[in-house]
Structure formats: C-alpha cells, structure tokens
Design a protein around this motif. Sequence first.
Motif, PDB file in Angstrom:
ATOM      1  N   ASN A  52     -11.495   2.876  -8.967  1.00 13.22           N
ATOM      2  CA  ASN A  52     -12.045   2.610  -7.643  1.00 13.22           C
ATOM      3  C   ASN A  52     -11.858   1.165  -7.214  1.00 13.22           C
ATOM      4  OD1 ASN A  52     -12.854   5.133  -7.194  1.00 13.22           O
ATOM      5  ND2 ASN A  52     -14.889   4.867  -8.069  1.00 13.22           N
ATOM      6  N   THR A  53     -11.624   0.323  -8.185  1.00 14.27           N
ATOM      7  CA  THR A  53     -11.515  -1.092  -7.839  1.00 14.27           C
ATOM      8  C   THR A  53     -10.056  -1.554  -7.754  1.00 14.27           C
ATOM      9  OG1 THR A  53     -11.614  -1.682 -10.138  1.00 14.27           O
ATOM     10  CG2 THR A  53     -13.724  -1.668  -8.940  1.00 14.27           C
ATOM     11  N   ILE A  54      -9.151  -0.632  -7.847  1.00 17.78           N
ATOM     12  CA  ILE A  54      -7.740  -1.035  -7.799  1.00 17.78           C
ATOM     13  C   ILE A  54      -7.430  -1.724  -6.477  1.00 17.78           C
ATOM     14  CG2 ILE A  54      -5.401  -0.132  -7.583  1.00 17.78           C
ATOM     15  CD1 ILE A  54      -6.121   1.942  -9.605  1.00 17.78           C
ATOM     16  N   ASN A  55      -6.715  -2.805  -6.616  1.00 15.79           N
ATOM     17  CA  ASN A  55      -6.271  -3.541  -5.448  1.00 15.79           C
ATOM     18  C   ASN A  55      -5.308  -2.667  -4.644  1.00 15.79           C
ATOM     19  OD1 ASN A  55      -4.260  -5.020  -4.054  1.00 15.79           O
ATOM     20  ND2 ASN A  55      -5.076  -6.877  -4.972  1.00 15.79           N
ATOM     21  N   LYS A  56      -5.477  -2.647  -3.360  1.00 14.33           N
ATOM     22  CA  LYS A  56      -4.674  -1.758  -2.524  1.00 14.33           C
ATOM     23  C   LYS A  56      -3.171  -2.002  -2.737  1.00 14.33           C
ATOM     24  CE  LYS A  56      -4.596   0.377   1.875  1.00 14.33           C
ATOM     25  NZ  LYS A  56      -5.527   1.049   2.685  1.00 14.33           N
ATOM     26  N   ASN A  57      -2.798  -3.263  -2.890  1.00 16.53           N
ATOM     27  CA  ASN A  57      -1.381  -3.548  -3.053  1.00 16.53           C
ATOM     28  C   ASN A  57      -0.815  -2.932  -4.327  1.00 16.53           C
ATOM     29  OD1 ASN A  57      -1.311  -4.858  -0.728  1.00 16.53           O
ATOM     30  ND2 ASN A  57      -1.438  -6.923  -1.586  1.00 16.53           N
ATOM     31  N   GLU A  58      -1.669  -2.907  -5.341  1.00 18.45           N
ATOM     32  CA  GLU A  58      -1.182  -2.356  -6.598  1.00 18.45           C
ATOM     33  C   GLU A  58      -0.892  -0.872  -6.480  1.00 18.45           C
ATOM     34  OE1 GLU A  58      -3.259  -5.190  -9.902  1.00 18.45           O
ATOM     35  OE2 GLU A  58      -3.611  -3.055  -9.912  1.00 18.45           O
ATOM     36  N   CYS A  59      -1.521  -0.259  -5.487  1.00 18.33           N
ATOM     37  CA  CYS A  59      -1.343   1.176  -5.359  1.00 18.33           C
ATOM     38  C   CYS A  59      -0.079   1.539  -4.609  1.00 18.33           C
ATOM     39  CB  CYS A  59      -2.521   1.781  -4.609  1.00 18.33           C
ATOM     40  SG  CYS A  59      -4.014   1.618  -5.528  1.00 18.33           S
ATOM     41  N   SER A  60       0.549   0.596  -3.985  1.00 21.72           N
ATOM     42  CA  SER A  60       1.688   0.974  -3.146  1.00 21.72           C
ATOM     43  C   SER A  60       2.908   1.253  -4.014  1.00 21.72           C
ATOM     44  CB  SER A  60       1.964  -0.135  -2.145  1.00 21.72           C
ATOM     45  OG  SER A  60       2.251  -1.300  -2.853  1.00 21.72           O
ATOM     46  N   TYR A  61       3.839   1.926  -3.390  1.00 26.04           N
ATOM     47  CA  TYR A  61       5.038   2.333  -4.106  1.00 26.04           C
ATOM     48  C   TYR A  61       6.058   1.198  -3.983  1.00 26.04           C
ATOM     49  CZ  TYR A  61       2.664   6.679  -3.378  1.00 26.04           C
ATOM     50  OH  TYR A  61       1.727   7.673  -3.336  1.00 26.04           O
ATOM     51  N   ILE A  62       5.833   0.120  -4.756  1.00 28.06           N
ATOM     52  CA  ILE A  62       6.612  -1.099  -4.503  1.00 28.06           C
ATOM     53  C   ILE A  62       7.833  -1.202  -5.417  1.00 28.06           C
ATOM     54  CG2 ILE A  62       4.825  -2.528  -3.479  1.00 28.06           C
ATOM     55  CD1 ILE A  62       4.080  -3.404  -6.278  1.00 28.06           C
ATOM     56  N   GLU A  63       8.373  -2.389  -5.452  1.00 31.24           N
ATOM     57  CA  GLU A  63       9.488  -2.802  -6.296  1.00 31.24           C
ATOM     58  C   GLU A  63      10.677  -1.857  -6.226  1.00 31.24           C
ATOM     59  OE1 GLU A  63       8.445  -2.805 -10.446  1.00 31.24           O
ATOM     60  OE2 GLU A  63       7.713  -0.786 -10.351  1.00 31.24           O
ATOM     61  N   SER A  64      11.003  -1.394  -5.068  1.00 30.98           N
ATOM     62  CA  SER A  64      12.095  -0.444  -5.005  1.00 30.98           C
ATOM     63  C   SER A  64      13.405  -1.092  -4.598  1.00 30.98           C
ATOM     64  CB  SER A  64      11.745   0.655  -4.023  1.00 30.98           C
ATOM     65  OG  SER A  64      11.781   0.131  -2.748  1.00 30.98           O
ATOM     66  N   ASN A  65      14.404  -0.855  -5.437  1.00 28.94           N
ATOM     67  CA  ASN A  65      15.757  -1.194  -5.023  1.00 28.94           C
ATOM     68  C   ASN A  65      16.411   0.068  -4.492  1.00 28.94           C
ATOM     69  OD1 ASN A  65      15.511  -3.814  -5.904  1.00 28.94           O
ATOM     70  ND2 ASN A  65      15.845  -3.129  -8.026  1.00 28.94           N
ATOM     71  N   THR A 112      11.786  -2.338  10.283  1.00 28.19           N
ATOM     72  CA  THR A 112      11.664  -3.004   8.984  1.00 28.19           C
ATOM     73  C   THR A 112      10.185  -3.019   8.594  1.00 28.19           C
ATOM     74  OG1 THR A 112      11.537  -5.106  10.120  1.00 28.19           O
ATOM     75  CG2 THR A 112      13.673  -4.521   9.178  1.00 28.19           C
ATOM     76  N   VAL A 113       9.943  -2.924   7.313  1.00 30.29           N
ATOM     77  CA  VAL A 113       8.553  -2.837   6.852  1.00 30.29           C
ATOM     78  C   VAL A 113       8.339  -3.760   5.664  1.00 30.29           C
ATOM     79  CG1 VAL A 113       8.153  -0.444   7.537  1.00 30.29           C
ATOM     80  CG2 VAL A 113       9.150  -0.911   5.301  1.00 30.29           C
ATOM     81  N   ASN A 114       7.077  -4.052   5.404  1.00 29.46           N
ATOM     82  CA  ASN A 114       6.730  -4.703   4.154  1.00 29.46           C
ATOM     83  C   ASN A 114       6.458  -3.585   3.159  1.00 29.46           C
ATOM     84  OD1 ASN A 114       5.516  -5.853   2.012  1.00 29.46           O
ATOM     85  ND2 ASN A 114       3.925  -6.932   3.185  1.00 29.46           N
ATOM     86  N   PRO A 115       7.351  -3.394   2.181  1.00 27.52           N
ATOM     87  CA  PRO A 115       7.212  -2.218   1.314  1.00 27.52           C
ATOM     88  C   PRO A 115       5.873  -2.153   0.612  1.00 27.52           C
ATOM     89  CG  PRO A 115       9.104  -3.594   0.651  1.00 27.52           C
ATOM     90  CD  PRO A 115       8.470  -4.266   1.823  1.00 27.52           C
ATOM     91  N   GLN A 116       5.219  -3.316   0.455  1.00 35.06           N
ATOM     92  CA  GLN A 116       3.918  -3.298  -0.231  1.00 35.06           C
ATOM     93  C   GLN A 116       2.857  -2.546   0.557  1.00 35.06           C
ATOM     94  OE1 GLN A 116       2.725  -7.213  -1.423  1.00 35.06           O
ATOM     95  NE2 GLN A 116       3.904  -6.946  -3.309  1.00 35.06           N
TER      96      GLN A 116
END
Length: 820
Positions: A52-65, A112-116
Amino acid sequence: MSHKNNGEVDSLNNSVRSTSRVLSFFNKSKGVIINNEVKNDSAILECGPELNTINKNECSYIESNNKLTFNVVFGKITTKKHKTWDSDGFLEVLGKNAVLKDLDGNIIGRTTVNPQCINEGFRLFIASKEVEIISLVSNDVNLARDICKGIEDREPPRKRLKTSNIGSCLLAVYQCYKIDITGSEITSESLIMPSFCTKMNGTDNINPETEQQVSVDACLTNVLRPHQRDGVIFLYECIMGIKIENNFGAILADEMGLGKTLQCITLVWTLLKKGPFGKPILKRVLIVTPSSLCNNWKKEFIHWLGSHRIFPFVADSKNKPQNFKRQPRSQVLIISYEMFVRTYEEIKEINFDLIICDEGHRLKNSNIQAAKLLQEIDCKRRILLSGTPIQNDLQEFYTLVNFVNPIILGSSTEYKRYYEGPIIASQCPHASDDVQFLGKDRAKELRDATSPFILRRTQEIISKYLPRKHEMVIFCHLSEKQKALYSLVIDTWFDNTISEKKATHLTIITALKKICNHPVLFTKDKDNFLSNNPAFLQLTKNDNASNSNETEYCGKITIVRCLMRNLKKTDEKIVLVSYYTQTLDFFESICNAEGLKYCRLDGSTQNVARMKIIEQFNSKTDDSKIFLLSAKAGGVGLNLPGASRLILFDSDWNPASDAQAMARIWRHGQKKSVYIYRLLMSGTIEEKIYQRQISKTNLSEVVVDANNLSSLKLSSSELKDLFTLILNTDSLTHDLMNCTCCDQINPNELSDEYEDINKEEYTKNIKKKQSQQNLTINQLLDWQHYRKPFADNMMQELMLKQVSKHISFIFKNSITENMS
Ligand SMILES: Nc1ncnc2c1ncn2[C@@H]1O[C@H](COP(=O)(O)OP(=O)(O)OP(=O)(O)O)[C@@H](O)[C@H]1O
Ligand SMILES: [Mg+2]
C-alpha cells in the motif's frame, strides 16, 4: 522452436523481453507474497501490507527500450465530472513516444509521454481525444507462463507456486498486475465491502481476527456510479447472507438502463478473486439471460475488465456447457433461457456458487420449464435482475421471491394462507374493519420480510449523466381506406355475421391492429377472414399487387416516412419498433424506396449475429440510419444509443413490454437529445389499449403475456367498448381526462362528416366515463398538451413539420438534467 517462422520467434523474444521488464517491477516491489494454495485450478496470490505504500512511480511500467502496449479507453475531451468513453483501443509506448490505435489497429494519433507516468488510471490527451490507461496488454500464454516461472526463479516465494495449468498461471499473472496497480491506487474512492463479522455480530465459528478486507479493484471503482457502488454492496450483503441470516438471494430491480450488468460484473469479479476469509467466495458463476443478451453480457465483462482479465464462456450450439466444465480458464458461463432448458442435464453436473437470472421477471410464472429447472439447481446464492416493475400480483411476487430466497415465505400453501388470503380479503370493498386491519398488517409484514433483499432505483438517477429525453404520444386519424376497412371489420363483428369459430374476438383485435398499422397488412393477409365478403372485395378491387398502397396517405406510416426523409439531412439514427414482423417487412420496403440503409433484429436473427448487428449500428462509422426492431425478440436489455430517436409503432397489452422497448436508446453512451414517439390512431383500438395500460382499473385481468393473447379476459361490454370506433375525436384519451387545457368536448368542434354520430350523446358518454374511471390517465395532465395548429418550431424539432396536418393531438414530456 525450429518450426517457428521468424515473425513468431521475434514476437516470442519480445514477450520474453517484456517479461523481464515486468519482473523487474516485482523484484523492486518486494511486497509480493505468493501463497501456493492452489485449489480447483486457481492460484491465489496475496500482497503484503507494505504494498500500500509503494511509490506511484515504482509501479509504472518503466525502463523500456522496447514497445509496451496498453489497453485504453478514449473519447472526446470534456470537462464533465463523469466522463463516458466512446471506444476501446491500444496505446503503444516506445521510449517517450506513444501511439494511440483503435481496436482495428488504425492510428488515431501520436504524442510524447513521460513513461514513468504510464500507469493504470493515468489520463492523457492525444489528437483531441482524452485517453485513459486501463492495463498492460498481456494475452500471451507464453508470456504468462514465463512470468510465473520468472517469479519462482527470481523471487523465491514463501511457498512455491503450484501452477497446475495455463489457466491458473494466467490468473496468477493478472493478480500480479493487480498488485502493482491497485496497490498504488487504493484511494479515498476505493470500495470496500462491509465487514462480515461486524454485520454478523455473534455468529459462531467465525474468528473476527481472521477477516480480511474485500475491496473492489480500481478498474471497476474508477467507473462505478454512486448508485452502482451502493448496489454492489447491497448485492454483496445479500449473497453473503448478511442481510438475512441463512438467506443468500437478491432481487435487483433497478429501472432500465441503470447498469445492473456492471453491478453484477463488479460483484462477480470481486468475489471470484476474494472473500472475507482469504479464499474467493465464487469459483463458478452461471448467468442465464434472454438469448439476445448473451453476447452483450460477454461484451460488458470484457469492456469493464479487459479481455486479459476474464474469459466469459457463452454457451451456444458449438460451445456446450460440458465444454465450459473442462475449461478452468472460464469461470463464468453465460447461457440463454432456452439453451439452459435444452442442456439442463449437463448444467446440473457443474457446481455453481452463484446464479444470476437477467430479465428475471420471466420466471414469475413458476410453471414455465426454465423456472422449474432453475429452481432445482443446487446453488444457494441467487440474484434476479429485472428492470420491469414487479406487478401488483401476489402470486407472481411469491414466485420471484421464492426463487431467490426459498425459505423466507414458506411453502406456497403457507404463503396463501398467511399473506395472500388476508391481503386480498382486506381489499374487498365491503371488508369489515377486522379484515382490513389484518390485511394491512400482513401486507406490512410481507414488505418487511422481503424489502431487505429487493432494491429498486429509478431512472431519475441517470438523468444527470444523460442528455435530454423527450417522450411524445402522437395521435393521428385513420385514412379513408383505413376507416372503411376498420368499419367493415367491426360491423361484421357487431352484426354477428361471422361464426364464432371463424373470427373470435382475438381475430378481430389482430385485424383492427393491422389495419391501424397499414391496410395492406390486413388486405394481403392470407388468413383474412373477410376474403369472400362482397363489401371487402368491392373495397379492395382496385388494389393491385405492385402498388400496395404504400405511398397512399395512411396515418402512422406517413409519420414514419416523414421522419425517415428528414433524418437523411442529419447525422441522427432511428429505431423503429413493432410487435409484428410483417410491419417490419413493410418498413424495409420503405427504407429501400427511400434509399436508406437499415439493420434488422427479429426472432429469426441468429444469436451470434445479434451482437454484431447492434455493435455495427452503434458504431460511429456505420452508415445505416434505421434499426428495425421486433419488440418481442429484442425489446429487453438491448443498448442502442447509436440512435437518438425511437418510434414505438404499435402497443402491447402489457405496459411493461412497451416501456422496455422504449427504453433502448436513452442509455449510457447517448450523446444526443433523445426523442421517443409512441404512435396511436385516434379513437381506435390502439387508444383503448393504451388507456388500459395507463389505467389501473382491471389491469391485472387485462395484462397478459404478449405470447399468450388467448388468456385475454374481456367481458362482452368491454369488448363492445374495445371495438367501437370513435371517429370524431382528436384524442379520446385527452377527452377522458379532467383537463382544462382546452374545451376537450366541444361538440361544435366535432366533425360534421359523420352525421350518424349524435354529438350530444358523445358528450354525455364521455362525461359519464370521466367520472367513472379511476384513471391514472391523469398522469398525462403533467405532460404538455398540443392540438392543431401545432407550432412550426416544435414540429421542426420533432422532424414532423411536413406531416403536421395528419397529426391530431400530441402529449409531450421532457426530462432534463435539472430535474434530477
Ligand atoms: N458507470 C457506468 N459508466 C458508463 N456506462 C455505464 C455505466 N454503467 C452502465 N453503463 C452502460 O449503460 C448501458 C446500460 O447498462 P445495462 O445494460 O447494464 O442496463 P440495465 O440496468 O441492465 O438495463 P435493462 O433493464 O434495460 O436491461 C450499458 O451500455 C452499460 O455499458
Ligand atoms: Mg439488463
């Protein structure tokens, strides 16, 4: 893998790459506890409280090449609080570039988006569309398997995950997605079911400390309207036995269009995943529905949950219920009432934890086969859905209640003795005080016993989400040809010149209704009982086969044709509803003559084709203008917001059937003002049927099943009244009201055309009837009344300006957002 072509290898590699990206999230989150409790093909994953305390950014589907694809919904940009989405689509994200595509893969726009930020529930704007991310796409079984394997390899669970099959594997994955998504999204708007232990205060065998919260997933709480949230809690409390101990049934009787389907889907999805004591409450769910709605249910499941979350199984001739049993992936079986009866032997072999009966009022007659068999299914949790009000019939009420909660009212005999008998006795005009008192007491007791599990909200609730609705009752006069044929038929009946056998009163009723629709429906009818009658032959001698009088003026048809022509100049569409397929054939010929494209749904339309036709008609790209709908085949449950106008061309004895048919377009997704026209021929049987509908007097005797007209009970004086044609009125219904809007019975206004009609007599009769009738017709006093000459701007708005002269009277009622 050597047999795979390059494309397949590539896509697999992609899957593996995406897999590792998703896994990197799980590694980071550290909050996943995997429980290896695998029972009945379902793997159960739980998340630790730290999620429940996970930072929202950590939840995103990031680091994609590489490219990631998301399920999205999109629609016009609005500032409305409650947004409605137009379409589903995909958002492909590669680095900072995002491409929005529709379901066919066509590009709608780029940005264009911020993938985070790309996370479930995140909204962005692309090409003048507002887009909402629903979930990461993953239908790939290999991907699912890899992810599960990866979870085992990289993050050793406290207990190992046993994946007995692909189905449970997928389930595990989806549950994982849910963790990363809902973990960060449980907000103040989250929906948590009431605590079982608190409600069931003092129940043995339950340790309150073991109770877990049952929360609804964000993908659903994001869309539920406030009344739907209440409805979901109501359903939960009922089927968990919280409302009434040892009773697990509910009747959700919300008016049409309030979204009963979504409320059930929310309940089902939540309880397929969760329960207050860890294990999900439901493993398999049976949904029985009219055949025209089977695919609609599937579509709604997919629409609200995404095809990656749920796999509803629609039973049909190829997909038998026994195949459902073998498919652990599908936990929801959707079946028509007819197919349910045909395959009952297979179905009773399957254990269901919940049965939902859509349009459940059809079970009110316990003698019908489907009702009998459904009653026999061994499943204690039952939900009955119905937008049709439960009519004031105590026996039917018992049948419906007894279906969902069989013990609450006792046996049929006990019910009759304890409730029905005293209540009916108390309604007799000469009932003694004691009898009246007992009846009232029992009625209250009955209400108190049943109201906890019956919920009904009215359409007012959704008026704030929908555009204006204008309802009209439009009256027009018979054409000369119609008058002549109509008079001939009733004269024949009054003169008794036909034998009872050859033309019963039902034959006469059908003949008169057909003449009101169009003379050819009667004159060309091969069962026409007047075919040898000299007066009839004389009347029709100039009709020839090629010119079937279609173009000749004929009341209601003229109105339909006028609307059709005016529609051509707009982007609006119309639904034409009739109870007769011959009338629909007739409309078809007019559509062809007018060069208008149409769709048609009647009893002969195959089930699989039904959903396609409806989707096609509702889609923006479709160029058909008209939807021809058989009220019997498709009156209930359908959503046709693609059209903004609807004509109810003929009426049924049962007001509920008409109300159902008329409710098809004022639904969620409707963007335009809605116009609903009910057409009636003045002074004819159509008006009399309409009056019976809106009058409470004797309704219970008269209301009959549309398919069972033979049970129509009418006294000879009622028949006489029914068959009397009143020619000198613009609207008999208006004449019968105590209305002061105009001098409704001004004999001087009566036409001189029919000298045999005694005007004074007419006035006297009407006065007498006015005083006799306990008419809820007076409800129409609240509507606006219009008589000739009609204002041009109103007729323009109604698209009827060119046919004003054929219209004799209009009742109009408008519902706007402000009224709610
Ligand atoms: N919260 C919501 N937001 C947007 N659309 C919704 C919502 N709830 C329901 N709808 C849509 O409203 C339409 C009507 O819903 P549904 O078919 O469930 O109505 P119903 O109560 O079953 O009516 P009926 O008694 O006529 O069958 C559907 O198209 C559904 O997708
Ligand atoms: Mg429905």
